[in-house]
Write an enzyme that holds these catalytic residues in place. Structure first.
Site, PDB file in Angstrom:
ATOM      1  N   LYS A 228       0.943  -1.011  -0.131  1.00  0.00           N
ATOM      2  CA  LYS A 228       0.069  -0.102  -0.112  1.00  0.00           C
ATOM      3  C   LYS A 228       0.905   1.270  -0.158  1.00  0.00           C
ATOM      4  O   LYS A 228       1.833   1.391   0.658  1.00  0.00           O
ATOM      5  CB  LYS A 228      -1.023   0.042   1.064  1.00  0.00           C
ATOM      6  CG  LYS A 228      -1.557  -1.161   1.374  1.00  0.00           C
ATOM      7  CD  LYS A 228      -3.003  -1.260   0.580  1.00  0.00           C
ATOM      8  CE  LYS A 228      -3.436  -2.720   0.338  1.00  0.00           C
ATOM      9  NZ  LYS A 228      -5.145  -2.556   0.607  1.00  0.00           N
TER      10      LYS A 228
ATOM     11  N   LYS B 257       2.233  -9.222  -1.900  1.00  0.00           N
ATOM     12  CA  LYS B 257       1.313  -9.543  -3.099  1.00  0.00           C
ATOM     13  C   LYS B 257       1.145  -8.135  -3.709  1.00  0.00           C
ATOM     14  O   LYS B 257       0.912  -7.102  -2.949  1.00  0.00           O
ATOM     15  CB  LYS B 257       0.059 -10.540  -3.018  1.00  0.00           C
ATOM     16  CG  LYS B 257      -0.818  -9.713  -2.029  1.00  0.00           C
ATOM     17  CD  LYS B 257      -2.016 -10.807  -1.943  1.00  0.00           C
ATOM     18  CE  LYS B 257      -3.160 -10.181  -2.975  1.00  0.00           C
ATOM     19  NZ  LYS B 257      -3.677  -8.784  -2.635  1.00  0.00           N
TER      20      LYS B 257
ATOM     21  N   HIS C  81      -6.574 -14.109  -5.940  1.00  0.00           N
ATOM     22  CA  HIS C  81      -7.321 -13.321  -5.356  1.00  0.00           C
ATOM     23  C   HIS C  81      -8.759 -13.577  -6.028  1.00  0.00           C
ATOM     24  O   HIS C  81      -8.839 -14.144  -7.057  1.00  0.00           O
ATOM     25  CB  HIS C  81      -6.863 -11.902  -5.848  1.00  0.00           C
ATOM     26  CG  HIS C  81      -7.402 -10.736  -5.122  1.00  0.00           C
ATOM     27  ND1 HIS C  81      -8.538 -10.088  -5.171  1.00  0.00           N
ATOM     28  CD2 HIS C  81      -6.870 -10.160  -3.782  1.00  0.00           C
ATOM     29  CE1 HIS C  81      -8.907  -9.165  -4.385  1.00  0.00           C
ATOM     30  NE2 HIS C  81      -7.581  -9.200  -3.592  1.00  0.00           N
TER      31      HIS C  81
ATOM     32  N   ASP D 113      -1.644  -5.495  -5.278  1.00  0.00           N
ATOM     33  CA  ASP D 113      -2.984  -5.458  -5.085  1.00  0.00           C
ATOM     34  C   ASP D 113      -3.749  -5.974  -6.563  1.00  0.00           C
ATOM     35  O   ASP D 113      -2.935  -5.888  -7.393  1.00  0.00           O
ATOM     36  CB  ASP D 113      -3.320  -3.962  -4.816  1.00  0.00           C
ATOM     37  CG  ASP D 113      -4.733  -3.740  -4.277  1.00  0.00           C
ATOM     38  OD1 ASP D 113      -4.949  -4.428  -3.298  1.00  0.00           O
ATOM     39  OD2 ASP D 113      -5.473  -3.410  -4.966  1.00  0.00           O
ATOM     40  N   GLU D 114      -5.088  -6.380  -6.217  1.00  0.00           N
ATOM     41  CA  GLU D 114      -5.513  -6.783  -7.624  1.00  0.00           C
ATOM     42  C   GLU D 114      -5.901  -5.773  -8.515  1.00  0.00           C
ATOM     43  O   GLU D 114      -6.160  -5.850  -9.843  1.00  0.00           O
ATOM     44  CB  GLU D 114      -7.221  -7.349  -7.228  1.00  0.00           C
ATOM     45  CG  GLU D 114      -8.030  -6.248  -6.608  1.00  0.00           C
ATOM     46  CD  GLU D 114      -7.677  -5.836  -5.077  1.00  0.00           C
ATOM     47  OE1 GLU D 114      -6.822  -6.203  -4.614  1.00  0.00           O
ATOM     48  OE2 GLU D 114      -8.619  -5.276  -4.426  1.00  0.00           O
TER      49      GLU D 114
HETATM   50  C1  CAP Z   1      -6.565  -6.165   1.724  1.00  0.00           C
HETATM   51  C2  CAP Z   1      -6.661  -6.174   0.150  1.00  0.00           C
HETATM   52  C3  CAP Z   1      -7.778  -7.506  -0.343  1.00  0.00           C
HETATM   53  C4  CAP Z   1      -8.818  -7.791   0.425  1.00  0.00           C
HETATM   54  C5  CAP Z   1      -9.944  -8.486  -0.353  1.00  0.00           C
HETATM   55  C6  CAP Z   1      -7.396  -4.587  -0.422  1.00  0.00           C
HETATM   56  O1  CAP Z   1      -6.020  -5.091   2.197  1.00  0.00           O
HETATM   57  O2  CAP Z   1      -5.782  -6.407  -0.757  1.00  0.00           O
HETATM   58  O3  CAP Z   1      -8.017  -6.761  -1.797  1.00  0.00           O
HETATM   59  O4  CAP Z   1      -8.408  -8.890   1.376  1.00  0.00           O
HETATM   60  O5  CAP Z   1     -10.689  -9.452   0.318  1.00  0.00           O
HETATM   61  O6  CAP Z   1      -6.804  -4.311  -0.953  1.00  0.00           O
HETATM   62  O7  CAP Z   1      -8.362  -4.698   0.407  1.00  0.00           O
HETATM   63  P1  CAP Z   1      -5.875  -4.329   3.640  1.00  0.00           P
HETATM   64  P2  CAP Z   1     -10.805 -10.902   0.283  1.00  0.00           P
HETATM   65  O8  CAP Z   1      -4.938  -5.480   4.288  1.00  0.00           O
HETATM   66  O9  CAP Z   1      -5.221  -3.123   3.500  1.00  0.00           O
HETATM   67  O10 CAP Z   1      -7.202  -4.532   4.143  1.00  0.00           O
HETATM   68  O11 CAP Z   1      -9.603 -11.547   0.489  1.00  0.00           O
HETATM   69  O12 CAP Z   1     -11.900 -11.334   1.105  1.00  0.00           O
HETATM   70  O13 CAP Z   1     -11.336 -10.910  -1.205  1.00  0.00           O
HETATM   71 MG    MG Z   2      -6.654  -5.697  -2.587  1.00  0.00          MG
END
Ligand code: CAP
Ligand code: MG
Length: 362
Positions: free
Chosen positions: A102, A128, A219, A130-131
């Site tokens: 982040k 990892k 993801h 981010d998506e």
């Molecule tokens: C977590 C995360 C994921 C979420 C999605 C985000 O970040 O990378 O995309 O975990 O949920 O960008 O929000 P944080 P899931 O740790 O900063 O919250 O795994 O349930 O699909």
């Molecule tokens: Mg994410």
């Protein structure tokens, strides 16, 4: 006397096996499935297709599914799975502990590499993408891979500690394998795919290609469009099971209602089961618990989900008062405490990073 149509109907239609309350169990003849050409897309068209849009149905949800050996054996499943990931990281027992870099978008490759270096020095085992990040101009994929690989090598040579990082290669179907191969060639230690937006076939094509030698992190961005309503849609356990069959080594399953994402403990338990349940010799996938996680939530997660999980925190690392390295240390300490059955507050007495994290988030 039965007609030809009756015989066809009898041979190929789904049969209601059981109905209890509003739950209905349906079995389909194996002849309905086309596994060589077809695979998961065709399976989903049979078991989770047009019925969701039928005018006669107000709502319907696919809660679970079970596949017989004859279907499962058509899939190779994970190549690494839980044991393989543990062996790559030389971490035999404790939960894997990772971060999502982040700010989720905006960092340059240099900033990104620094982030992973700090994470590794703090004791995290996984990073990892981010998506939302793939190959944007501010952080091109190839430069990012090189910066991260360099950071990972630095951590290893300075401390001996191992960390891997999943590079998001989600893209169009005719390019994804090429992008994954290129990323691996430049030093990617794990490949990440967004299974619902890129497709099950995208995971499978990478997992089954002999040139790819690294684990695959999956993801599930967009899953809540299917899973969130408990009245209508598809439970994640169904899609997680298919993702495992396609070769996902590590699969997001949620945080059992503990983190920031909407989630129900029972649903996430079903998804974890789909990742690990016996499946005719197929390796189990590692369950990834992510979304609003921070050090104060770790013991709860381990209590619910056990040690065979990957716990991840993005904001829960970057938001630490001592910065990324402090946040990484606090997460790693929280995992150490939970793994040894020591309450986080007690462990924090000798671990200032964890203490600060608990003060902030506890
Ligand atoms: C977590 C995360 C994921 C979420 C999605 C985000 O970040 O990378 O995309 O975990 O949920 O960008 O929000 P944080 P899931 O740790 O900063 O919250 O795994 O349930 O699909
Ligand atoms: Mg994410």
């Amino acid at each position: 006397m039965s007609t030809l149509e009756d015989d066809i109907f009898e041979a190929y239609s789904g049969k209601v096996i059981d109905v209890h309350d509003d739950l209905c169990e349906i079995a389909y003849p194996i002849a309905d499935f086309s596994l060589d050409i077809g695979g998961v897309p065709q399976i989903l068209s049979v078991i989770a297709g047009n019925l969701f849009g039928l005018d006669a149905l107000k709502a319907v949800r696919l809660e679970d599914c079970v596949f017989p050996r004859v279907i499962v054996k058509e899939f190779k499943g994970p190549r690494f799975g839980i044991e393989g990931m543990r062996s790559v990281l030389n971490r035999p027992e404790k939960p894997l502990v990772g971060t999502i870099v982040k700010p989720k978008i905006g960092l340059t490759p240099k900033g990104y590499g620094d982030y992973i270096y700090e994470s590794g020095m703090g004791g995290l085992t996984n990073g990892k993408d981010d998506e939302t990040l793939v190959n944007q101009e501010f952080c091109p994929l190839e430069e990012r891979v090189v910066a991260i690989a360099t950071a990972i090598d630095r951590v290893r040579s300075e401390t001996g500690h191992r960390i891997i990082h999943a590079i998001n290669v989600s893209t169009r179907g005719d390019k994804i394998l090429e992008v994954a191969e290129r990323a691996q060639e430049l030093g990617a230690s794990e490949i990440m795919v967004d299974v619902l937006t890129a497709g099950f076939a995208a995971v499978q094509v990478i997992a089954e290609d002999p040139s790819i030698k690294v684990p695959i992190h999956v993801h599930r961005t967009m899953h809540a469009a299917f899973t969130r309503s408990k009245e209508h849609g598809i439970a994640w356990s169904v899609l997680a099971r298919l993702t495992r069959m396609c070769g996902g080594d590590a699969i997001h399953i949620g945080t059992f209602g503990v983190g920031k994402m909407q989630g129900v403990s029972l649903e996430d338990q079903k998804s974890q089961m789909a990742c690990v349940e016996p499946m005719y010799g197929m390796k189990p996938s590692l369950s990834v618990c992510s979304g609003g996680v921070h050090p104060a939530l770790v013991s709860k997660l381990v209590e619910i989900a056990g040690k065979d999980i990957q716990i991840q925190a993005g904001g829960g690392v970057a938001g630490h008062p001592m910065g990324v390295r402090g946040g990484a240390k606090a997460m790693a300490q929280a995992v150490d405490a939970a793994s040894s059955g020591i309450p986080a507050l007690e462990y924090a007495k000798d671990h200032p990073e964890l203490r600060l994290a608990l003060e902030k988030w506890g």
